[in-house]
Design a protein around this motif. Structure first.
Motif, PDB file in Angstrom:
ATOM      1  N   SER A 281      49.164 -42.028 -14.750  1.00 52.47           N
ATOM      2  CA  SER A 281      51.307 -41.503 -15.113  1.00 52.47           C
ATOM      3  C   SER A 281      50.897 -40.303 -15.776  1.00 52.47           C
ATOM      4  O   SER A 281      50.100 -39.877 -16.813  1.00 52.47           O
ATOM      5  N   LYS A 282      52.027 -39.537 -15.385  1.00 49.49           N
ATOM      6  CA  LYS A 282      52.241 -38.364 -15.665  1.00 49.49           C
ATOM      7  C   LYS A 282      53.501 -38.147 -16.034  1.00 49.49           C
ATOM      8  O   LYS A 282      54.678 -38.453 -15.435  1.00 49.49           O
ATOM      9  N   SER A 283      53.627 -37.566 -17.780  1.00 50.06           N
ATOM     10  CA  SER A 283      54.740 -36.883 -17.779  1.00 50.06           C
ATOM     11  C   SER A 283      54.629 -35.187 -18.704  1.00 50.06           C
ATOM     12  O   SER A 283      53.912 -34.833 -18.488  1.00 50.06           O
ATOM     13  N   ARG A 284      55.657 -35.359 -18.731  1.00 48.47           N
ATOM     14  CA  ARG A 284      56.129 -33.208 -19.519  1.00 48.47           C
ATOM     15  C   ARG A 284      54.806 -32.813 -20.377  1.00 48.47           C
ATOM     16  O   ARG A 284      54.462 -31.938 -19.316  1.00 48.47           O
ATOM     17  N   ASN A 285      54.242 -33.646 -21.232  1.00 50.91           N
ATOM     18  CA  ASN A 285      53.941 -33.491 -22.234  1.00 50.91           C
ATOM     19  C   ASN A 285      52.086 -34.370 -22.084  1.00 50.91           C
ATOM     20  O   ASN A 285      51.567 -33.277 -22.485  1.00 50.91           O
ATOM     21  N   ALA A 286      52.351 -35.351 -21.389  1.00 47.23           N
ATOM     22  CA  ALA A 286      51.317 -35.297 -21.742  1.00 47.23           C
ATOM     23  C   ALA A 286      50.486 -36.160 -20.641  1.00 47.23           C
ATOM     24  O   ALA A 286      51.232 -36.812 -19.392  1.00 47.23           O
ATOM     25  N   THR A 287      49.772 -37.032 -20.326  1.00 43.84           N
ATOM     26  CA  THR A 287      49.253 -37.458 -18.749  1.00 43.84           C
ATOM     27  C   THR A 287      48.289 -39.404 -19.769  1.00 43.84           C
ATOM     28  O   THR A 287      48.010 -38.993 -20.619  1.00 43.84           O
ATOM     29  N   GLU A 308      55.836 -39.435 -12.045  1.00 42.15           N
ATOM     30  CA  GLU A 308      54.848 -39.301 -11.289  1.00 42.15           C
ATOM     31  C   GLU A 308      53.582 -40.009 -11.417  1.00 42.15           C
ATOM     32  O   GLU A 308      53.621 -40.221 -12.536  1.00 42.15           O
ATOM     33  N   TYR A 309      52.674 -40.230 -10.487  1.00 42.79           N
ATOM     34  CA  TYR A 309      51.857 -41.292 -11.014  1.00 42.79           C
ATOM     35  C   TYR A 309      50.537 -40.534 -10.126  1.00 42.79           C
ATOM     36  O   TYR A 309      51.010 -39.222  -9.039  1.00 42.79           O
ATOM     37  N   LEU A 310      49.188 -40.258 -10.816  1.00 43.93           N
ATOM     38  CA  LEU A 310      48.305 -39.465  -9.704  1.00 43.93           C
ATOM     39  C   LEU A 310      47.027 -41.456 -10.086  1.00 43.93           C
ATOM     40  O   LEU A 310      46.940 -41.748 -10.753  1.00 43.93           O
ATOM     41  N   CYS A 311      46.112 -40.934  -8.376  1.00 40.51           N
ATOM     42  CA  CYS A 311      45.294 -41.804  -8.135  1.00 40.51           C
ATOM     43  C   CYS A 311      43.940 -40.457  -7.819  1.00 40.51           C
ATOM     44  O   CYS A 311      44.434 -39.714  -7.252  1.00 40.51           O
ATOM     45  N   ARG A 312      42.986 -40.797  -8.680  1.00 44.44           N
ATOM     46  CA  ARG A 312      41.716 -40.402  -9.083  1.00 44.44           C
ATOM     47  C   ARG A 312      40.359 -41.246  -8.222  1.00 44.44           C
ATOM     48  O   ARG A 312      40.164 -42.150  -8.958  1.00 44.44           O
ATOM     49  N   ALA A 313      39.861 -40.317  -7.243  1.00 46.31           N
ATOM     50  CA  ALA A 313      38.676 -41.260  -6.447  1.00 46.31           C
ATOM     51  C   ALA A 313      37.364 -40.750  -7.301  1.00 46.31           C
ATOM     52  O   ALA A 313      37.647 -39.339  -6.645  1.00 46.31           O
ATOM     53  N   PHE A 314      36.834 -41.200  -7.770  1.00 40.71           N
ATOM     54  CA  PHE A 314      35.334 -40.792  -7.769  1.00 40.71           C
ATOM     55  C   PHE A 314      34.395 -40.825  -7.712  1.00 40.71           C
ATOM     56  O   PHE A 314      34.031 -42.394  -7.590  1.00 40.71           O
ATOM     57  N   ASN A 315      32.874 -40.211  -6.570  1.00 39.46           N
ATOM     58  CA  ASN A 315      32.002 -40.905  -6.285  1.00 39.46           C
ATOM     59  C   ASN A 315      30.810 -40.793  -7.016  1.00 39.46           C
ATOM     60  O   ASN A 315      30.480 -39.842  -7.395  1.00 39.46           O
ATOM     61  N   ASN A 316      30.508 -41.834  -7.690  1.00 41.65           N
ATOM     62  CA  ASN A 316      29.371 -41.961  -8.608  1.00 41.65           C
ATOM     63  C   ASN A 316      28.318 -40.789  -8.378  1.00 41.65           C
ATOM     64  O   ASN A 316      27.398 -40.301  -9.253  1.00 41.65           O
ATOM     65  N   VAL A 317      27.792 -40.797  -7.709  1.00 41.18           N
ATOM     66  CA  VAL A 317      26.871 -41.184  -6.683  1.00 41.18           C
ATOM     67  C   VAL A 317      26.703 -39.721  -6.209  1.00 41.18           C
ATOM     68  O   VAL A 317      25.666 -38.237  -6.557  1.00 41.18           O
ATOM     69  N   THR A 318      27.334 -39.004  -5.200  1.00 41.07           N
ATOM     70  CA  THR A 318      27.664 -37.547  -4.889  1.00 41.07           C
ATOM     71  C   THR A 318      27.745 -37.151  -5.779  1.00 41.07           C
ATOM     72  O   THR A 318      28.853 -35.564  -5.883  1.00 41.07           O
ATOM     73  N   GLN A 319      28.437 -37.162  -6.968  1.00 47.85           N
ATOM     74  CA  GLN A 319      29.278 -36.549  -8.037  1.00 47.85           C
ATOM     75  C   GLN A 319      30.273 -35.531  -8.043  1.00 47.85           C
ATOM     76  O   GLN A 319      30.636 -34.672  -8.108  1.00 47.85           O
ATOM     77  N   LYS A 320      31.655 -35.947  -6.369  1.00 49.94           N
ATOM     78  CA  LYS A 320      31.925 -35.694  -6.597  1.00 49.94           C
ATOM     79  C   LYS A 320      33.779 -36.422  -6.600  1.00 49.94           C
ATOM     80  O   LYS A 320      33.501 -37.811  -6.412  1.00 49.94           O
TER      81      LYS A 320
END
Length: 459
Positions: A281-287, A308-320
């Motif tokens: 969750s994103k705000s003006r001053n912090a996440t 405002e919301y943010l979805c972050r996807a992370f692949n632990n093998v490819t490190q992407k």
């Protein structure tokens, strides 16, 4: 005249001879013959003249790849001489001068030469020479293909390389081809083949290189034979990250939901192995990290609220990793856009309908029982049974038209339950019809007439 006639005859004869010389008297269907080791091979020759009308003389000879030339057969129309070294290996066929090689061996490879002299009976002294050459190859059929992959473990895209090798247990002059998902592969900036195509190197590997690989082998005496299929798995991603929801109204990257509506948001991306997901969750001053996993549940009761919301996807093998951002607006969408506030509520509409239906049915049963089982109704039924049919037909009388009929002793008796008294007269029972149903205590009026029981009155 005689001189001119002789000149014309010589010219015609010369043209005839030139035509005969330039024509093809023998023909070999193919200049290359592929033979299989251990089997026989025929070198066919077609004669295009009448053998009986000419004398022939010729030889078959063999030139090995090393350059050594050996005369195999010398023949005429009437006789054949075969080299003693090849008597059990060669068979000369008359009259078309074909040659049969039995039980081919690798040493039989090379060029076979046919030299033939032809002299026609009607043109004595004119010898026509014909020469032909046939190349013979001896091959071993292809058998048992073996495909291998190196390394055997799964590699990471843009970092690892894959080497495919294909081999056969038996076979000569083998040609290899490579297929991915049954599609033929060719050289490219990442696909590198060896000279005989037995090796394929993919450098570097990428997502689109996934699939089933197999090699196909063939040679001049074997049709295409395919190896078993092998899968190529690659670690890649995340790609094409997107956030979707089945609730509310979406406009671009903005989702609008009703106040109090429970909304579900799914974050998906193409990746191998599957990604790990974090919702922020994103705000003006912090996440702030809200939750982990591919699904986010959001409920908001405030109107005109934008988050405002943010979805972050992370692949632990490819490190992407990849991110997808969206805005959630809480506003009334009207009746046309109203959603269910929850997917499951404590009391569902069906359960409420069932309870109400049972309550109504219970009330109806109680009313029915009360009307059918009331004591007053029982007394009326008893009175009707006591009166004869003619009594029912008499006109109803009201008031005190005959005072003598009112003679007797009257007694008021409370009826709390089942009527058990049998002392009531038929007349007094009849009068109970005028008693109205009330939610009070019911009394019975009993007249004691000793000499007038119910059965005597009916007389």
């Amino acid at each position: 005249m005689e001189a001119s006639g002789s000149t014309a005859l010589y010219v015609c004869t010369a043209l005839f001879i030139l035509t005969e010389v330039n024509s093809e008297f023998i023909h070999i269907p193919s200049s290359v013959r592929h033979g299989t080791e251990g089997k026989s091979l025929l070198l066919p020759v077609e004669t295009r003249f009448q053998v009986d009308e000419a004398e022939i003389q010729g030889t078959w000879s063999h030139t090995r790849p090393s350059g050594t030339r050996t005369t195999l057969v010398t023949f005429t129309k009437d006789s054949t001489i075969t080299d003693m070294m090849y008597r059990n290996h060669l068979l000369f066929r008359e009259p078309n001068v074909s040659l049969l090689i039995q039980k081919l061996q690798p040493a039989d490879e090379g060029d076979y030469h046919l030299d033939l002299n032809i002299e026609f009976h009607n043109r004595t002294g004119l010898v026509i020479k014909e020469k032909r050459t046939v190349r013979v190859t001896v091959d071993v059929p292809v058998s048992t293909l073996v495909i291998e992959k190196s390394p055997s473990y799964t590699v990471v895209e843009d970092k690892g390389n894959i080497t495919w090798t294909c081999s056969v247990e038996r076979g000569t002059r083998v040609r290899f081809q490579w297929l991915r998902n049954n599609m033929l592969l060719g050289p490219s900036d990442r696909y590198h083949f060896s000279q005989d195509n037995a090796t394929l190197v993919i450098s570097p590997v990428r997502k689109e290189d996934r699939g089933q690989y197999r090699c196909v082998a063939s040679n001049p005496v074997s049709r295409d034979q395919a190896s078993r299929a092998m899968d190529l798995n690659i670690y890649y991603g995340p790609y094409n990250l997107a956030v979707n929801s089945g609730q509310g109204l979406r406009t671009g990257e903005v989702f609008t939901i009703n106040p109090g509506e429970l909304a579900f948001f799914d974050c998906q991306a193409d990746s191998n192995p599957p990604n790990s997901y974090v919702w922020i969750s994103k705000s003006r001053n912090a996440t702030q990290v809200i939750t982990e996993g591919p699904r986010l549940e959001v409920r908001s009761y405030r109107l005109a609220q934008a988050e405002e919301y943010l979805c972050r996807a992370f692949n632990n093998v490819t490190q992407k990793q990849d991110e997808a951002q969206f805005t959630l607006v809480v506003a009334s969408l009207g009746t046309g856009k109203e959603k269910h506030t929850q997917e499951s509520s404590p009391v569902s509409p069906v359960a409420a309908i069932v309870v109400c239906s049972l309550f109504i049915i219970g009330c109806m049963v109680l009313v029915f029982l009360r009307r059918t089982c009331h004591p007053k109704r029982g007394l009326v039924l008893l009175f009707n049974l006591c009166l004869p049919l003619t009594e029912h037909k008499r006109p109803h009388r009201s008031g005190h038209e005959d005072a003598t009929e009112d003679f007797g002793i009257y007694e008021f008796v409370s009826i709390p339950g089942k009527m058990e008294s049998t002392q009531a007269s038929c007349r007094s029972l009849a009068r109970l019809e005028s008693v109205q149903d009330m939610h009070t205590t019911i009394y019975d009026v009993i007249r004691h007439v000793p000499e007038s029981p119910c059965h005597s009155l009916l007389k």
